[in-house]
Design an enzyme around this catalytic site. Structure first.
Site, PDB file in Angstrom:
ATOM      1  NE  ARG C 268      -3.736   2.405   0.775  1.00  0.00           N
ATOM      2  CZ  ARG C 268      -4.700   2.813  -0.025  1.00  0.00           C
ATOM      3  NH1 ARG C 268      -4.853   2.260  -1.202  1.00  0.00           N
ATOM      4  NH2 ARG C 268      -5.521   3.757   0.357  1.00  0.00           N
ATOM      5  N   GLY C 339      -6.594   0.268   7.364  1.00  0.00           N
ATOM      6  CA  GLY C 339      -7.421   1.460   7.236  1.00  0.00           C
ATOM      7  C   GLY C 339      -8.832   1.082   6.814  1.00  0.00           C
ATOM      8  CD  GLU C 363     -10.840 -24.670  26.272  1.00  0.00           C
ATOM      9  OE1 GLU C 363      -9.987 -25.014  27.115  1.00  0.00           O
ATOM     10  OE2 GLU C 363     -11.300 -25.453  25.441  1.00  0.00           O
TER      11      GLU C 363
END
Lengths: 327, 259, 382
Positions: C268, C339, C363
């Site tokens: 990106r 984002g 658990e």
């Protein structure tokens, strides 16, 4: 050992195969002034002699016995070894065909030579041979030295140019070599000719052609498919195309579609948003065709054409068909 | 029937490739060596034949250094092979496929072998030399790029299809024979956990390769990665035909990816 | 534990789990999450390869793996899908009380069929009126001749709609609190056993969760595990053994989140460079990888302790708490790294947050874990 190079001649539809032409080009370069000779087998061998001479082959050994057409490709190594001994060659070159590939190992053992397959470059070096070849699916290249005085090379298909003519007088010499008896028990029972490809699956394809929003309308996608068919490629699409319903989601390359890493990826009318890039950026060679010179796809492509895809793609399809000898 | 399957430890597909110091070979540091795809297909083919043909045993053989070769043989045993032989190579081999063929042939020649099966090519060097070299060394015919290998019990012959240059060829042949498969057309099984645990304790026969010092060799000189992408080479043109011709030429001669 | 390397056998086990996860589970994770589909065909394949019933000893047909080897495999499975992993390992949880408290005859009778064919089992402790307060459970087991009659309701039981066997904790005497709790093995086929409808969950949607009602269910004495009153201890020891596995499950989810964020950050581009070159993202990734490494090592240490005969309560509580809290935080930061895209269901990261959340709850909720950790810690100073 002289600098004679022996080429294994193969035929296609009665003519010299392009792969053999490429091999002759390599042989001429490696012969460095020495002779280039050839060996041809079977019924079609005799017809090749003139074409071979046209390309500079000084002598063609012919093992014309039709029995050579009936045995497995690897058996040809026996005849090639005999021809190599007769010619005094120090190097045998065979083109990038499946038949050629099959005989290299057997020939190298029988003729006591070093060998390399699928080479993309070859040169004489320090008394031996230096070759380059792709490895790891093309993600790396190795350079190897072949030693020991004798070498056998097969070429990567289409990696070398077809050489110009260099005519010499045609000269054929019969080669008396018997088809090895151990091979006679194997029989070819049929051949199914290679027909038009129905298209490989997207994720396994060696070549992918993808269309994007730039294609503008679903009926225009036929342009993409024609180019893919010409290349024997799979067809892919960007998310814009599949979202619009022009093609099923199974065609989508990208984040939520398929991830592909073919040898060649051609992106047509695709801008190169990251959504698409993550699905194809590990392709070995990327070509982008887009009308927008600032499209992000050009940052990751290896080759780019800025232009109108409706003109470029048909021209490319025609050129590909011509180059591949398709009707 | 006695089937011998030849396999090779190769870096797994996701390996980040890096040249070793000196730049001649792949850096094996942090590389995981596995039984790769084409070899998995060969093992699968052998196991399918064993299931189809009574009294059949599968013997897997590999040539290579420690410890990767032993691990790959254990992976093959976990899939179901009956026995394994490791032909030990020195730590620094030349990577010459003919060296591997000679080493394998020496081990195979002494054992029963009606069928010798190989994958299409090694997952790393992709040479595809070994099956036909083995054929010559063992004195038997060889066929490569084979699919749909079947045994016809009636007359004791194999039938198969081979990807030839003119199209798909149908063949039949007797044993003994060396077969190199086409790329994966069968669906290799996954080893089950209990068999993985069993394979850890299975015996593996080990022999040392007798390599002829004077055999012709090929040696690695350079291992190179392609240069990083720096942006497209833009093709200049006046007509679409010119653009097309230029692109095809580049794909053929420079990129070498044209079909 | 000076040597951190894995043996070749451990690498083979891990590779098996990784291969199954990447080829069989991962391709279907998003679809099963979206549709809340229980992919029985995937669970069957897991069983066929020996990935279920990892804790059952080899003599009974299982793999007999120790805690460490199980953790190696669970992390790989969870990397592909937390929900599918929860369902795959649910058998280990359900069968562990039988391993710990059953007679040799019971072990053979109950455990062998699970290794002979694909079957699911469920661990039934939690009730609508009490989750963390397990000792106050209300399901009654009334003795009647050579049988007990079970009445009560369990909830949030993994795989309940698909199980053929239930390990049930009920009380023979509510006055005795924990000391009245007794463990039973109940087949689905017993009259009066009714699993409920599959719950619609935030995450782990490929896993199936429902109530189980027991109405006048008759259970023979021979199907009681251990003596009356030993059930609570059995449940706690079971959870001691399985807790490290949840640490591994959470670590797998966290590793997946880290990988997605790191890969994305390199691709990106904003402000002219990949976001991986911005300090804010670098700091995030640095914190994420610290958390993942620490979660894995804490889990490994807990599992190693159990394999070497330790009780492992402190170590496994620390591992479970840290790994689950980390998984949530790392998944959150992964979404932030993506984002706007991270908020979209089209991208794989938001599912990781939804799957991570459960690991803080089931658990043994992390609040209880913290009390356990404090108690175990303070023992050393008393």
């Amino acid at each position: 050992m002289t600098d004679t190079v022996l080429v294994v001649a193969e035929s296609r539809a009665g003519h010299l195969a392009d792969a053999t032409r490429e091999a002759i080009g390599v042989a001429r370069a490696l012969a460095a002034g020495g002779a280039v000779e050839a060996v041809a087998l079977g019924r079609e061998g005799t017809a090749l002699v003139n074409e071979l001479a046209q390309l500079g082959v000084a002598r063609t050994f012919l093992a014309a016995d039709p029995a050579w057409d009936e045995v497995g490709a690897s058996a040809a190594a026996v005849a090639v070894a005999a021809a190599a001994d007769r010619s005094g060659a120090s190097l045998v070159v065979v083109g990038g065909t499946s038949g050629g590939r099959d005989l290299v190992g057997r020939l190298a053992v029988r003729w006591n030579a070093a060998a390399a397959t699928g080479v993309t470059a070859a040169e004489r070096a320090d008394g031996g041979l230096r070759v380059r070849r792709p490895i790891f699916g093309g993600r790396a290249t190795e350079t190897r030295r072949l030693e020991g005085g004798r070498g056998v090379l097969s070429l990567r298909p289409h990696a070398f140019p077809v050489p110009p003519d260099a005519p010499v007088p045609a000269h054929a010499e019969p080669l008396a070599v018997e088809v090895p008896p151990a091979w006679r028990a194997a029989k070819r029972t049929g051949v199914r000719a290679a027909g038009p490809s129905s298209g490989p699956g997207l994720t396994d394809a060696a070549i992918v052609v993808s269309g994007g929003r730039g294609v503008r309308a679903p009926e225009n996608f036929a342009l993409i498919e024609a180019l893919a068919a010409a290349l024997g490629a799979a067809v892919g699409a960007s998310r814009a195309v599949t979202d619009a319903g022009w093609r099923p989601t199974s065609f989508q390359v990208g984040q939520t579609g398929r991830a592909v890493s073919p040898q060649l990826y051609i992106a047509v009318g695709i801008s190169g948003a990251i959504q698409h890039l993550v699905g194809m950026v590990s392709s070995r060679v990327i070509v982008a065709i887009n009308s927008d010179a600032s499209a992000p796809i050009f940052k990751v492509a290896d080759y780019g054409i800025v232009g109108d895809l409706f003109q470029i793609v048909p021209a490319l399809t025609a050129e590909v068909r011509k180059a591949r000898g398709l009707a | 029937m006695e089937i011998v399957v030849c396999v090779k430890p190769v870096p797994e597909a996701e390996t980040r490739l890096r040249p070793a110091a000196g730049g001649a070979t792949l850096d094996p540091e942090a590389v995981k060596f596995v039984l790769a795809g084409y070899d998995e297909s060969a093992v699968e083919q052998a196991l399918l034949l064993r299931e189809a043909v009574p009294d059949t045993k599968v013997h897997v053989v590999a040539y290579g250094p420690a410890p990767r070769t032993e691990e790959v043989l254990r992976a093959a045993l976990a899939l179901g092979c009956d026995r394994a032989t490791w032909v030990e190579a020195p730590a620094q081999t030349t990577g010459d496929p003919l060296e591997a063929a000679r080493a394998l042939a020496a081990a195979i020649a002494g054992a029963p072998h009606d069928l010798v099966l190989c994958g299409k090519q090694a997952g790393d060097d992709e040479a595809g030399l070994v099956p036909s070299a083995l054929g010559e060394l063992l004195g038997v015919p060889d066929f490569e790029l084979v699919v749909d290998l079947r045994w016809r019990a009636a007359d004791g012959r194999f039938t198969f299809e081979r990807t030839g240059d003119a199209g798909a060829e149908q063949w039949e042949c007797p044993t003994p024979v060396v077969i190199g498969l086409q790329q994966a057309w069968n669906d290799p099984r996954t080893a089950k956990l209990p068999n993985i645990l069993k394979s850890r304790k299975a015996p593996i026969a080990k022999v040392t390769a007798a390599l002829a010092a004077d055999a012709p060799k090929s040696r690695p000189e350079k291992f190179e990665l392609p240069p990083p992408r720096t942006g497209a080479k833009m093709i200049e043109y006046k007509t679409p035909e010119e653009a097309a011709a230029k692109l095809v030429k580049l794909l053929r001669e420079e990129a070498k990816v044209f079909p | 534990m000076p040597d951190f390397s894995l043996t070749p056998e451990q690498e083979s086990l891990r590779d098996l789990a990784r291969k199954f996860a990447r080829t069989e589970m991962a391709p279907h994770a998003a679809e099963c999450d979206r549709a809340a589909r229980f992919p029985e065909e995937i669970y069957r394949k897991a069983w066929e390869l020996g990935l279920m019933n990892l804790n059952v000893p080899a003599e009974l047909g299982g793999s007999g793996l120790g805690a460490f080897d199980q953790c190696l495999m669970v992390e790989e499975l969870a990397y592909a899908c937390g929900g599918m992993t929860t369902s795959i390992i649910a058998n280990c949880l359900a069968l562990e009380p039988i391993l710990l408290g059953g007679t040799p005859e019971q072990k053979e009778r109950f455990l062998k069929p699970f290794c002979a064919e694909y079957r699911l089992a469920s661990f039934c402790l939690t009730e609508p009126s009490g989750g963390s307060d397990a000792a106050a459970l209300r399901t009654r087991a009334r003795k009647d001749g050579e049988e007990y009659v079970l009445d009560g309701e369990k909830c949030f039981i993994t795989n309940a709609p698909h199980a053929s066997l239930y390990t049930v904790f009920a009380t023979v005497d509510p006055e005795r609190k924990a000391r009245g709790i007794t463990a039973f093995v109940v087949p689905r086929s017993a009259p009066g056993v009714t699993p409920g409808k599959d719950e619609e969950k935030m995450g782990h949607r490929a896993s199936s969760t429902s109530t189980v009602r027991f109405e006048g269910v008759r259970v023979p004495v021979s199907d009681r595990l251990g003596a009356e009153g030993e059930g609570f201890g059995l449940a706690m020891r079971t959870l001691d053994h399985t807790r490290a596995g949840i640490g591994a499950l959470a670590t797998g989810i966290a590793q997946a989140a880290l990988d997605r964020a790191a890969e994305y950050s390199l691709k990106r581009v904003t402000f002219g460079k990949p976001i991986a070159e911005h300090q804010a993202i670098q700091a995030k990734l640095a914190d994420m990888v610290q958390a993942v490494h620490a979660a894995r090592l804490l889990t490994w240490h807990a599992a190693w302790t159990i394999d070497h005969g330790g009780r492992g309560t402190l170590e496994s509580s620390i591992a479970k708490t840290f790994a689950s809290d980390s998984a949530l935080h790392v998944a959150d930061e992964a979404i932030q790294t993506f984002g706007g895209y991270g908020y979209m269901k089209e991208y794989p990261v938001e599912k990781l947050l939804r799957d991570a959340k459960l690991t803080q709850i089931y658990e043994g909720a992390n609040e209880i874990q913290r009390s356990v950790i404090a108690r175990e810690l303070l023992r050393e100073y008393a």
